[in-house]
Design an enzyme around this catalytic site. Structure first.
Site, PDB file in Angstrom:
ATOM      1  NE  ARG B 118      -4.010  -2.528   1.931  1.00  0.00           N
ATOM      2  CZ  ARG B 118      -3.724  -3.026   3.088  1.00  0.00           C
ATOM      3  NH1 ARG B 118      -2.964  -3.031   3.661  1.00  0.00           N
ATOM      4  NH2 ARG B 118      -4.886  -3.872   2.722  1.00  0.00           N
ATOM      5  CE  LYS B 140      -1.877  12.949 -15.454  1.00  0.00           C
ATOM      6  NZ  LYS B 140      -2.575  13.394 -16.548  1.00  0.00           N
ATOM      7  CD  GLU B 182       4.692  14.762 -23.796  1.00  0.00           C
ATOM      8  OE1 GLU B 182       4.386  15.663 -23.477  1.00  0.00           O
ATOM      9  OE2 GLU B 182       4.222  13.709 -23.346  1.00  0.00           O
ATOM     10  CE  LYS B 224       4.778  16.982 -15.955  1.00  0.00           C
ATOM     11  NZ  LYS B 224       4.436  15.615 -16.258  1.00  0.00           N
ATOM     12  CD  GLU B 234      -5.357  15.613 -16.410  1.00  0.00           C
ATOM     13  OE1 GLU B 234      -3.842  14.918 -15.631  1.00  0.00           O
ATOM     14  OE2 GLU B 234      -6.452  14.854 -16.662  1.00  0.00           O
ATOM     15  NE  ARG B 238      -0.109  16.359 -13.809  1.00  0.00           N
ATOM     16  CZ  ARG B 238       0.372  15.642 -13.364  1.00  0.00           C
ATOM     17  NH1 ARG B 238       0.739  15.430 -11.856  1.00  0.00           N
ATOM     18  NH2 ARG B 238       0.746  14.673 -13.375  1.00  0.00           N
ATOM     19  CG  ASN B 242      -3.143  14.683 -20.679  1.00  0.00           C
ATOM     20  OD1 ASN B 242      -2.413  14.174 -20.438  1.00  0.00           O
ATOM     21  ND2 ASN B 242      -4.212  15.033 -19.211  1.00  0.00           N
ATOM     22  CG  HIS B 245      -1.354  13.463 -23.754  1.00  0.00           C
ATOM     23  ND1 HIS B 245      -0.146  14.915 -24.344  1.00  0.00           N
ATOM     24  CD2 HIS B 245       0.146  12.749 -23.335  1.00  0.00           C
ATOM     25  CE1 HIS B 245       1.262  14.712 -24.362  1.00  0.00           C
ATOM     26  NE2 HIS B 245       1.194  13.236 -23.585  1.00  0.00           N
ATOM     27  CG  HIS B 249      -3.667   8.818 -24.995  1.00  0.00           C
ATOM     28  ND1 HIS B 249      -4.174   8.744 -23.428  1.00  0.00           N
ATOM     29  CD2 HIS B 249      -2.320   8.914 -24.799  1.00  0.00           C
ATOM     30  CE1 HIS B 249      -2.794   9.183 -22.982  1.00  0.00           C
ATOM     31  NE2 HIS B 249      -1.643   9.493 -23.282  1.00  0.00           N
ATOM     32  CG  HIS B 262       3.603   8.681 -25.339  1.00  0.00           C
ATOM     33  ND1 HIS B 262       2.059   9.035 -25.008  1.00  0.00           N
ATOM     34  CD2 HIS B 262       3.993  10.075 -24.678  1.00  0.00           C
ATOM     35  CE1 HIS B 262       1.875  10.737 -24.548  1.00  0.00           C
ATOM     36  NE2 HIS B 262       2.874  11.140 -24.026  1.00  0.00           N
TER      37      HIS B 262
END
Lengths: 358, 358
Positions: B118, B140, B182, B224, B234, B238, B242, B245, B249, B262
């Site tokens: 955990r 992330k 990026e 960032k 987010e 934030r 993306n 993205h 994706h 990517h």
């Protein structure tokens, strides 16, 4: 209906306890985000309570995920079925997961909610005594690994817990008894009054008298609420909730998940913790016998399985979340009603406890 | 060495940027908890940098987890290898995971750290430009699902990020270019000065001149850091990180993970976002051409693959973390240097953008 509050600032939530709650859909509605609801349940519970729950969720787009029943299915692999279902239904980050079932379902649905799209809303509807008094409250979620129980998971709090005591009517006896183990635990670690009550009212509890059930569920949740509010992520006092669990996890892992019920293994573990506490001079023989007698009243086992020898038992215990820098720490009893976390025991004393338990 | 601070109260941490940092073991030591360290890396990076890193970790009990290299291995199944290694080594809750590699390794090691017992400590050592300017910063973490990118994961911050620019010397060109995508992103969403700098200094960057690399890494991390500090999980601003993205994706998932890098998919996605923004009257043709030209300067693709037709493209985009109640939201450009999240576009306009991109 009784409400017990879990106070965790912005993560605070209510536990609703009472009969007929499954039919009171407004209780859920207040805690559902978005329009998509996924119910995670198992093959035993689905035929009993799924329709009733769905009836109250008419306004939502619902998905159902029905997993096989048993601790042996609490794995990353089976967890994938939840993600598959959510993505096949194109459920978004605003969906809500509802766990309808016992501890295994609650742990898995909670962990899925923690991870799906990096976190979605989550509601617990525990249907076993063990889940209602313990596992559904406090945000521990996760799955087992072949080498250790609950080794993969997250702290992730539900939006609410709905404990409908009517669902306990369909519970088999063994599951009921296993739940009582966790209630006895609260008595042993911090609530002598509850311990005494259990000694005096075990028959009513075993007969599932509703007032007795309601009393122990509420009292257990109050105990858990206080501890979790004080130490959400188990950096201190929360570890005492694991009385008997390091021993118990060794039994569950060693015997193969699903062979022993969690509560049964914890019962033996508490007897072993009492034994070790006696060897350290903290408990008297009379007190240890009092623990054993209460566990027996609840039809719980107090002796470890012969199939795990002492060396293997120690090996299994070495994989425990309370180990720090190679040092095993155990929850022990300074006196009845007062638990401590300690590594202050000689290895041969732990071995003696393990040998004596078999 | 430059240090950029990520300000997240008790989860704050430094990003160290410079050359020769892998040899400076005191930088890591300050952020390692306990005595157990697991290095998660891949088959490409291990022969290059693992020994160097281990040399600085002599005082610790170290385990190594060497995963296969590529986006196609960023799965729950491969993640299991990390848990297997940690449990086989009987690593405790006080262990530290170090990600040594690119974005895939960082995402997987970070997610493993979030889930193991955990949550255990975690350090990022990004070895690709993309990871140094973007993915290693901000917490992330996660893995892909066959039906969608990064669909299973957690927000989980590292204790520090150590970006040794020397590791970029061994990067192949395609990976370098993918990283520049990026960086262009920061220029487009909020940093016009960086955008202009990139137009004027792309040759130095492609030649890996160290001052140019250091400048873009620091500037990207500053961008960032500001966004992540303002919106860690987010819920708002934030999401502008993306840009490109959701389109990207769809390409990565549709073509099969690992086929496109990517950064390459994001480059096409940014060209598509610019196209859509023009159709909404927000960008001029000149501005869109400026975006395309800059991407081309960085040797990046700007057209979507023929293999995904428009209907399939839309279907793939429907599984996106920015979807709310069935409504697809996209990061678009109000002007160069100013991104917004919007669902305010007619379906046929999105379709036109997709058709035009192929």
């Amino acid at each position: 209906m009784i409400t017990v509050a879990i106070d965790l600032q912005e993560r605070s939530y209510p536990i609703y306890i009472g009969c007929g709650l499954l039919a009171q859909s407004h209780l859920l509605a207040a805690h559902i985000t978005g329009s998509e609801v996924a119910i995670v349940t198992n093959e035993t519970i689905a035929p009993l309570y799924l329709d009733q729950l769905l009836k109250g969720l008419k306004g939502y787009r619902c998905a159902e995920v029905i997993l096989p029943d048993g601790e042996q299915y609490k794995t990353l692999e089976i967890l994938t079925q939840v993600f598959d279902a959510l993505l096949t239904a194109t459920f978004s980050r605003r969906c809500t997961l509802i766990a309808l079932g016992g501890g295994v379902i609650g742990d898995m649905a909670g962990f899925a909610a923690a991870c799906y799209q990096r976190g979605v809303a989550f509601i617990q509807i525990p249907t076993t005594l063990l889940a209602q008094v313990d596992s559904s409250v406090g945000g521990k979620t996760g799955v087992n690994h072949p080498l250790g129980k609950n080794m993969i998971g997250a702290f992730y709090q539900p939006r609410c817990v709905l404990a409908d005591t009517d669902t306990l009517n369909t519970l088999d006896d063994r599951q009921l008894w296993a739940g009582i183990a966790e209630i006895i635990k609260y008595g042993l670690i911090r609530d002598l009054e509850l311990l005494t009550w259990l000694e005096q009212h075990m028959d009513q509890l075993l007969a599932r008298e509703s007032s007795a059930l309601r009393y122990v569920i509420e009292r257990s949740c109050h105990n858990k609420a206080e501890i979790v509010a004080a130490d959400e992520r188990e950096s201190g006092i929360r570890a005492t909730l694991n009385l008997g669990h390091t021993f118990g996890h060794a039994i569950e892992t060693g015997m193969g998940y699903g062979t022993w019920l969690h509560g049964e293994a914890v019962a033996v573990g508490m007897a072993m913790a009492a034994d070790l506490s006696q060897r350290l001079g903290w408990l008297s023989t009379t007190e240890v016998n009092r623990v054993i007698r209460l566990l027996e009243q609840a039809r719980l086992p107090t002796r470890a399985p012969q199939a795990i020898d002492a060396a293997r038992f120690l090996e299994l215990m070495a994989v425990d979340k309370k180990v720090i820098d190679g040092q095993l720490r155990l929850v022990l009893l300074k006196e009845l009603g007062h638990a401590v976390v300690s590594n202050d025991f000689a290895p041969h004393i732990l071995e003696a406890t393990i040998k004596n338990a078999r």
